[in-house]
Design a protein around this motif. Sequence first.
Motif, mmCIF file in Angstrom:
data_model
loop_
_atom_site.group_PDB
_atom_site.id
_atom_site.type_symbol
_atom_site.label_atom_id
_atom_site.label_comp_id
_atom_site.label_asym_id
_atom_site.label_seq_id
_atom_site.Cartn_x
_atom_site.Cartn_y
_atom_site.Cartn_z
ATOM 1 N N VAL A 163 0.855 -1.183 0.000
ATOM 2 C CA VAL A 163 0.000 0.000 0.000
ATOM 3 C C VAL A 163 0.894 1.238 0.000
ATOM 4 O O VAL A 163 1.793 1.352 0.841
ATOM 5 C CB VAL A 163 -0.926 0.026 1.238
ATOM 6 C CG1 VAL A 163 -1.706 1.332 1.288
ATOM 7 C CG2 VAL A 163 -1.885 -1.156 1.206
ATOM 8 N N ALA A 164 0.662 2.152 -0.936
ATOM 9 C CA ALA A 164 1.457 3.370 -1.056
ATOM 10 C C ALA A 164 0.645 4.556 -0.544
ATOM 11 O O ALA A 164 -0.365 4.935 -1.147
ATOM 12 C CB ALA A 164 1.865 3.586 -2.517
ATOM 13 N N LEU A 165 1.092 5.133 0.570
ATOM 14 C CA LEU A 165 0.419 6.276 1.183
ATOM 15 C C LEU A 165 1.328 7.506 1.086
ATOM 16 O O LEU A 165 2.438 7.496 1.625
ATOM 17 C CB LEU A 165 0.095 5.985 2.650
ATOM 18 C CG LEU A 165 -0.877 4.835 2.905
ATOM 19 C CD1 LEU A 165 -0.940 4.524 4.395
ATOM 20 C CD2 LEU A 165 -2.265 5.165 2.376
ATOM 21 N N GLU A 166 0.847 8.534 0.402
ATOM 22 C CA GLU A 166 1.629 9.761 0.274
ATOM 23 C C GLU A 166 1.100 10.780 1.274
ATOM 24 O O GLU A 166 -0.090 11.137 1.252
ATOM 25 C CB GLU A 166 1.530 10.311 -1.148
ATOM 26 C CG GLU A 166 2.597 11.335 -1.467
ATOM 27 C CD GLU A 166 2.900 11.387 -2.948
ATOM 28 O OE1 GLU A 166 3.921 10.820 -3.369
ATOM 29 O OE2 GLU A 166 2.085 11.994 -3.675
ATOM 30 N N SER A 167 1.994 11.241 2.166
ATOM 31 C CA SER A 167 1.551 12.126 3.238
ATOM 32 C C SER A 167 2.738 12.676 4.020
ATOM 33 O O SER A 167 3.833 12.105 3.987
ATOM 34 C CB SER A 167 0.627 11.353 4.193
ATOM 35 O OG SER A 167 0.249 12.150 5.295
ATOM 36 N N ASP A 168 2.495 13.771 4.748
ATOM 37 C CA ASP A 168 3.485 14.300 5.686
ATOM 38 C C ASP A 168 3.284 13.713 7.076
ATOM 39 O O ASP A 168 4.072 14.002 7.987
ATOM 40 C CB ASP A 168 3.378 15.831 5.765
ATOM 41 C CG ASP A 168 3.934 16.508 4.513
ATOM 42 O OD1 ASP A 168 4.999 16.066 4.041
ATOM 43 O OD2 ASP A 168 3.304 17.459 4.014
ATOM 44 N N ALA A 169 2.226 12.918 7.235
ATOM 45 C CA ALA A 169 1.945 12.304 8.548
ATOM 46 C C ALA A 169 3.057 11.336 8.925
ATOM 47 O O ALA A 169 3.767 10.803 8.066
ATOM 48 C CB ALA A 169 0.601 11.601 8.516
ATOM 49 N N GLY A 170 3.189 11.074 10.219
ATOM 50 C CA GLY A 170 4.247 10.210 10.712
ATOM 51 C C GLY A 170 3.932 8.732 10.565
ATOM 52 O O GLY A 170 2.796 8.336 10.260
ATOM 53 N N ALA A 171 4.955 7.918 10.815
ATOM 54 C CA ALA A 171 4.800 6.463 10.711
ATOM 55 C C ALA A 171 3.776 5.941 11.707
ATOM 56 O O ALA A 171 3.118 4.919 11.463
ATOM 57 C CB ALA A 171 6.147 5.785 10.944
ATOM 58 N N ASP A 172 3.612 6.628 12.847
ATOM 59 C CA ASP A 172 2.652 6.188 13.858
ATOM 60 C C ASP A 172 1.224 6.244 13.336
ATOM 61 O O ASP A 172 0.340 5.544 13.851
ATOM 62 C CB ASP A 172 2.783 7.029 15.128
ATOM 63 C CG ASP A 172 2.538 8.512 14.864
ATOM 64 O OD1 ASP A 172 2.911 8.997 13.782
ATOM 65 O OD2 ASP A 172 1.966 9.187 15.739
ATOM 66 N N VAL A 173 0.988 7.058 12.306
ATOM 67 C CA VAL A 173 -0.328 7.147 11.662
ATOM 68 C C VAL A 173 -0.390 6.263 10.423
ATOM 69 O O VAL A 173 -1.341 5.488 10.240
ATOM 70 C CB VAL A 173 -0.639 8.608 11.263
ATOM 71 C CG1 VAL A 173 -1.928 8.675 10.429
ATOM 72 C CG2 VAL A 173 -0.757 9.486 12.494
ATOM 73 N N LEU A 174 0.628 6.347 9.585
ATOM 74 C CA LEU A 174 0.593 5.688 8.281
ATOM 75 C C LEU A 174 0.761 4.175 8.360
ATOM 76 O O LEU A 174 0.130 3.442 7.589
ATOM 77 C CB LEU A 174 1.664 6.280 7.359
ATOM 78 C CG LEU A 174 1.534 7.776 7.070
ATOM 79 C CD1 LEU A 174 2.645 8.237 6.144
ATOM 80 C CD2 LEU A 174 0.171 8.089 6.464
ATOM 81 N N LEU A 187 -4.062 7.812 -0.751
ATOM 82 C CA LEU A 187 -3.807 6.415 -1.103
ATOM 83 C C LEU A 187 -3.450 6.418 -2.584
ATOM 84 O O LEU A 187 -4.317 6.415 -3.454
ATOM 85 C CB LEU A 187 -5.045 5.553 -0.830
ATOM 86 C CG LEU A 187 -5.003 4.083 -1.235
ATOM 87 C CD1 LEU A 187 -3.736 3.402 -0.773
ATOM 88 C CD2 LEU A 187 -6.237 3.353 -0.700
ATOM 89 N N LYS A 188 -2.153 6.474 -2.845
ATOM 90 C CA LYS A 188 -1.677 6.704 -4.208
ATOM 91 C C LYS A 188 -1.740 5.466 -5.082
ATOM 92 O O LYS A 188 -2.041 5.531 -6.270
ATOM 93 C CB LYS A 188 -0.236 7.220 -4.153
ATOM 94 C CG LYS A 188 0.347 7.567 -5.510
ATOM 95 C CD LYS A 188 1.782 8.063 -5.384
ATOM 96 C CE LYS A 188 2.379 8.358 -6.749
ATOM 97 N NZ LYS A 188 3.791 8.785 -6.642
ATOM 98 N N ASP A 189 -1.431 4.306 -4.501
ATOM 99 C CA ASP A 189 -1.349 3.096 -5.316
ATOM 100 C C ASP A 189 -1.380 1.875 -4.402
ATOM 101 O O ASP A 189 -1.240 1.986 -3.169
ATOM 102 C CB ASP A 189 -0.048 3.102 -6.123
ATOM 103 C CG ASP A 189 -0.100 2.208 -7.359
ATOM 104 O OD1 ASP A 189 -1.120 1.520 -7.561
ATOM 105 O OD2 ASP A 189 0.891 2.188 -8.106
ATOM 106 N N TYR A 190 -1.560 0.720 -4.994
ATOM 107 C CA TYR A 190 -1.485 -0.538 -4.246
ATOM 108 C C TYR A 190 -1.100 -1.653 -5.195
ATOM 109 O O TYR A 190 -1.226 -1.536 -6.416
ATOM 110 C CB TYR A 190 -2.820 -0.865 -3.564
ATOM 111 C CG TYR A 190 -3.856 -1.440 -4.503
ATOM 112 C CD1 TYR A 190 -4.011 -2.821 -4.644
ATOM 113 C CD2 TYR A 190 -4.658 -0.609 -5.289
ATOM 114 C CE1 TYR A 190 -4.937 -3.356 -5.525
ATOM 115 C CE2 TYR A 190 -5.580 -1.128 -6.172
ATOM 116 C CZ TYR A 190 -5.719 -2.506 -6.287
ATOM 117 O OH TYR A 190 -6.630 -3.043 -7.172
ATOM 118 N N VAL A 191 -0.630 -2.742 -4.626
ATOM 119 C CA VAL A 191 -0.340 -3.962 -5.383
ATOM 120 C C VAL A 191 -0.915 -5.133 -4.601
ATOM 121 O O VAL A 191 -0.777 -5.191 -3.373
ATOM 122 C CB VAL A 191 1.183 -4.178 -5.564
ATOM 123 C CG1 VAL A 191 1.460 -5.539 -6.212
ATOM 124 C CG2 VAL A 191 1.789 -3.062 -6.398
#
Length: 306
Positions: free
Chosen positions: A170-181, A278-282
């Motif tokens: 799962v590709a998540l593009e964000s400035d949020a931290g790892a604790d969220v993503l 949610l930019k992309d997924y495989v």
Amino acid sequence: MADFSAKDVKELRERTGAGMMDSKKALQENGGDMEAAVDWLRTKGLAAAAKKAGRTAAEGLVGVAVEGTRGAAVEVNSETDFVAKNDQFQDFVAKVTEIALNTDGDVEALKAADYPGGTTVNDKLTDNIATIGENQSLRRVAHVAVSKGAIVSYVHNAAAPNLGKIGVLVALESDAGADVLEPLGKQLAMHIAAAAPLALTGDDLDADTIERERAIAQEKAAESGKPDNIIEKMVEGAIAKYRKENALMSQLFVMDNKTKIEDVVAAAAKDAGSAIVLKDYVRFQLGEGIAKKEENFAEEVAAAVA
């Protein structure tokens, strides 16, 4: 130095199915004599790969790997599930998946990539076929990346770390931290593993697939005997439903079966105080789309005895 050329090595490989390094060594050991080199490979058990190449390989493993904001998924097939439990095979899939992080998602480029030990991925695969004794194939590879954020991986029923029968990125593009993503990505990946979306959005669904579904819907609607204008609405309704159920962003989250995935992502972004895309997924599921040959065990044994 033995008298042979790169063309001779290529010919020997094509004739025997052996790897490049083994073919080169065979010619060196036999003074460049092609027929003697073929016999040498046969005695070493290294000419067996070509004979196995026609056998169906629908088992094996899916591997996933993540490095920073890049991720890769690979499917390597074998003939039986036993090979998937083989340490040599597992090590190969794990290494190839790591190598795939530095490719663009092209299978042929991955096959040609360097493999530890001074060989290539494809030559190592050929060697594995000879030593393990089953046909194997590097079937597909995918690569995802974000400029910022996180790539999160998940393997369903893992056979070993990052190896299993269903692998998800799962590709998540964000400035949020790892604790969220990370936790969000893990939940989304588990949903994707279970719900098997066909595309990120309805507009991304394959056009040929939509037309096939439209033809099916048209045939079903025509059987109702209703007027053409009603049939047209029935068909469009069926297509809209198909898009909604098979596009990830509009699917209902498997955790509660009522919230759309796009709303799950939006809620996480609101809580984090930062945009999340949610930019992309495989999603790779082992053997999907491969026609497996049905075997009759009793007939197989009888044939072997005969």
